[in-house]
Design an enzyme around this catalytic site. Structure first.
Site, PDB file in Angstrom:
ATOM      1  N   GLY A 353       0.797  -1.212   0.000  1.00 58.34           N
ATOM      2  CA  GLY A 353       0.000   0.000   0.000  1.00 58.34           C
ATOM      3  C   GLY A 353       0.834   1.269   0.000  1.00 58.34           C
ATOM      4  O   GLY A 353       0.348   2.341  -0.334  1.00 58.34           O
ATOM      5  N   ASP A 468       2.842  -1.418  12.911  1.00 60.74           N
ATOM      6  CA  ASP A 468       2.439  -2.358  11.854  1.00 60.74           C
ATOM      7  C   ASP A 468       3.154  -3.696  12.015  1.00 60.74           C
ATOM      8  O   ASP A 468       3.714  -4.248  11.057  1.00 60.74           O
ATOM      9  CB  ASP A 468       2.731  -1.756  10.479  1.00 60.74           C
TER      10      ASP A 468
END
Length: 625
Positions: A353, A468
């Site tokens: 992404g 993350d």
């Protein structure tokens, strides 16, 4: 009065049942409900998003349509056609996408932007109780959402993980060749969505504006919508932005129940803002050619000098005074261009992404590196962003992927990492054909990642929150040591300081539940993600798998249910067979549940996690309330 009370519901139902179609060639006077960033321009152009990032916008017809003739009946046939345009902040990087939606309500509260497209949140994505049908037009490839690429159309049922998707385009009626349509082209694009209630056939077709509808749909699927769509539903659009923004425009829209949808009058559609279409404006084109004609001699005289500059411009970079402090960490664009053969696809390691990652060999050396091209977030100052990246580059730990430096060129930031030859852990856990990892390897990797997180949380000069933590961000070096990488979302603050409130970011399935309320990242939110990571390594499963039965979809819930039944070891990865240490496996599974406890204060610190993994202290029992 009693008569009015008795008649009113009948009149309301009668009114609803008679509304079956509408056509908006532009939205002047349209009866729409708008929220979030959505707004109507004075000329009737519907804009769903603006320059705000990590935001969403909704636009719905205010009157629900009747999709069933009886509560237990089948869905009536329906069709719609609309014209849209997506104008991005960066030409090659969208943010994020939009969807045509059927919803039980025109007020989508507690939904999130970015990859949720303003339709769902981390807790309800995939729930059958949503009763949401959507067709998404997405410009970001998110692997956790099983996106096929960064330019696709998908059919969504109660989840942004599409039931079926395809790269945007159409099959030409003339030669039968597939023609790609770029969603981020700034050009108006026309879409037809048709559902045959009798045959339960859904077709999605698109093409460039002004071209006839292609005979072959882009997407065609047999779907029984009877359990998804309720008697009455609202129809509309939802859009969201992420790290970067895009303007999402709807120029016209037509809808029909149980009949052929009226075509739009293209000549009556509003025009996109002039700033977005100036390069295609005929008057501007004529003026441009007049100016070019007057200056042709000057251009010819400069042609030689221009050719000399072409190669130099290819390697042009952005440099500012403040970057002198970071010169030792800076690579030239030419170095990285040559290291990857001009960023050719054959050097591509992966796409996420936030950008593309390439393998490269630095010129004049035998040093292999991983080179990541990302679009920097302009809301955060470039200087602050680079300073933060360079600060992370000072981190030295055997279980972190070393950041070697950066390069900044127009519109993007390029990060250079030490190359990890055994790629990412998720390839071994989830990819078919990859050799599986034995339990001793998994347990060693788990302890290594825990050690790296402890270093970030407690042993650095400043507290570093990764934000993350997941298997795909754990890379394996030549000795199969686990190294935590990808610090693109990381945040730093001083020890004893207060964590900053920030935009919600991370990966669905790993986000601590309190983040959707507080937007304040802490070491506790990293611990939650680490708990999910423990479970996926031990179970060989992703955090959310919507294709499974409802009681098996959420990994945490499934392991917790088995723990309560006394069968927690049965959740282990089947590929382990009987080759595992039972005490270690049970410890990892129970520790995963403890770290992913819904209450932040109930989660252990990473120092305590290390002590538990090394057997220095015993795991508390019971684990959960």
């Amino acid at each position: 009065m009693l008569l009015k009370i008795l008649i009113w519901p009948f009149l309301l139902n009668l009114a609803l049942s008679t509304i079956s179609d509408f056509t908006y060639n532009g939205f002047k006077g349209a009866n729409l409900s708008l929220d979030g960033m959505a707004t109507l321009n004075s000329d009737g152009l519907l804009r769903l998003t603006n320059i705000s990032k990590h935001e969403q916008g909704h636009a719905f017809s205010t009157i629900p349509l009747q999709f069933k003739r009886s509560p237990m009946g089948t869905v009536i046939s329906f069709s719609t056609v609309f014209v849209f345009s997506i104008v991005p902040e960066y030409p090659m990087f969208g943010g994020h996408g939009f969807a045509f939606v059927l919803s039980p309500s025109m007020h989508l509260f507690q939904t999130l932007p970015i990859y949720y497209l303003g339709l769902f949140n981390s807790s309800n994505n995939g729930n059958s109780s949503n009763h949401i049908f959507a067709v998404e037009f997405d410009t970001i490839k998110d692997l956790e959402m099983a996106d096929i690429d960064d330019n696709h159309v998908g059919i969504d049922i109660n989840s942004v993980i599409s039931n079926k998707s395809a790269s945007a385009g159409f099959t030409s009626d003339d030669d039968g060749q597939f023609k790609k349509v770029k969603l981020l082209s700034d050009e108006p694009i026309q879409v037809w969505i048709e559902y045959d209630g009798l045959n339960m056939q859904l077709n999605v077709t698109l093409s460039s504006l002004g071209k006839p509808k292609p005979k072959i749909p882009l997407l065609s699927s047999t779907i029984n919508l009877s359990s998804i769509i309720l008697d009455h539903m609202y129809v509309g659009f939802s859009a969201s932005t992420g790290m970067a923004y895009s303007y999402h425009y709807i120029l016209g829209w037509s809808f029909m129940m149980n009949g052929k949808v009226p075509e739009l009058d293209i000549s009556s559609l509003p025009r996109l803002p002039r700033a977005m279409t100036s390069s295609k404006d005929k008057t501007g084109t004529i003026l441009m050619w007049l100016l070019l004609s007057l200056s042709v001699l000057v251009l010819m005289a400069a042609a030689g000098a221009r050719m000399i500059m072409v190669r130099k411009n290819r390697f042009s970079e952005l440099r500012e005074d403040w970057e002198l402090d970071f010169e030792l960490h800076r690579f030239s664009y030419k170095q990285l261009y040559n290291a990857t053969g001009g960023f050719k696809d054959e050097f591509l390691l992966g796409v996420g992404g936030f950008g593309r990652v390439y393998r490269g060999v630095l010129p004049g050396t035998e040093v292999e590196v991983a080179i990541k091209r990302v679009c920097h977030e302009s809301r955060q100052g470039v200087g602050e962003f680079v300073a933060e990246i360079v600060s992370l580059g000072q981190l030295q730990h055997r279980n972190l992927v070393p950041l070697l430096g950066y390069c900044r060129s127009e519109g993007e930031l390029i990060l250079v990492y030490e190359y990890m030859p055994n790629r990412s852990l998720d390839k071994y856990l989830f990819s078919e054909g990859e050799s599986t990892l034995g339990w001793s390897q998994r347990f060693w990797i788990i302890k290594g990642v825990a050690s790296g997180l402890l270093y970030l949380h407690e042993d650095c000069e400043r507290v570093v929150i990764h934000r993350d933590v997941k298997a795909s961000n754990v890379l394996l070096d030549g000795d199969m040591n686990g190294r935590l990488g990808d610090f693109g979302l990381a945040r730093l603050y001083d020890h004893g300081g207060v964590p900053l409130t920030t935009h919600l970011a991370g990966t669905v399935g790993y986000l601590a539940p309190e983040l959707s309320r507080t937007y304040r990242v802490t070491t506790n939110s990293d611990v939650f993600a680490f708990g999910v990571f423990l479970l996926e390594v031990a179970c060989g499963r992703r955090p959310i798998e919507p294709e499974k039965a409802e009681d098996l979809q959420v990994l945490i819930d499934w392991v917790l249910a088995n723990w309560r039944k006394g069968t927690i070891k049965e959740t282990r990865d089947e590929r382990l067979g009987e080759e595992y240490v039972a005490e270690e496996l049970e410890l990892v599974l129970k520790l995963g549940l403890l770290c992913s406890h819904p209450l932040p204060t109930a989660r252990p610190s990473m120092r305590r996690v290390i002590q538990l993994l090394h057997g220095d202290i015993l795991l508390p029992d019971p684990l959960l309330n």
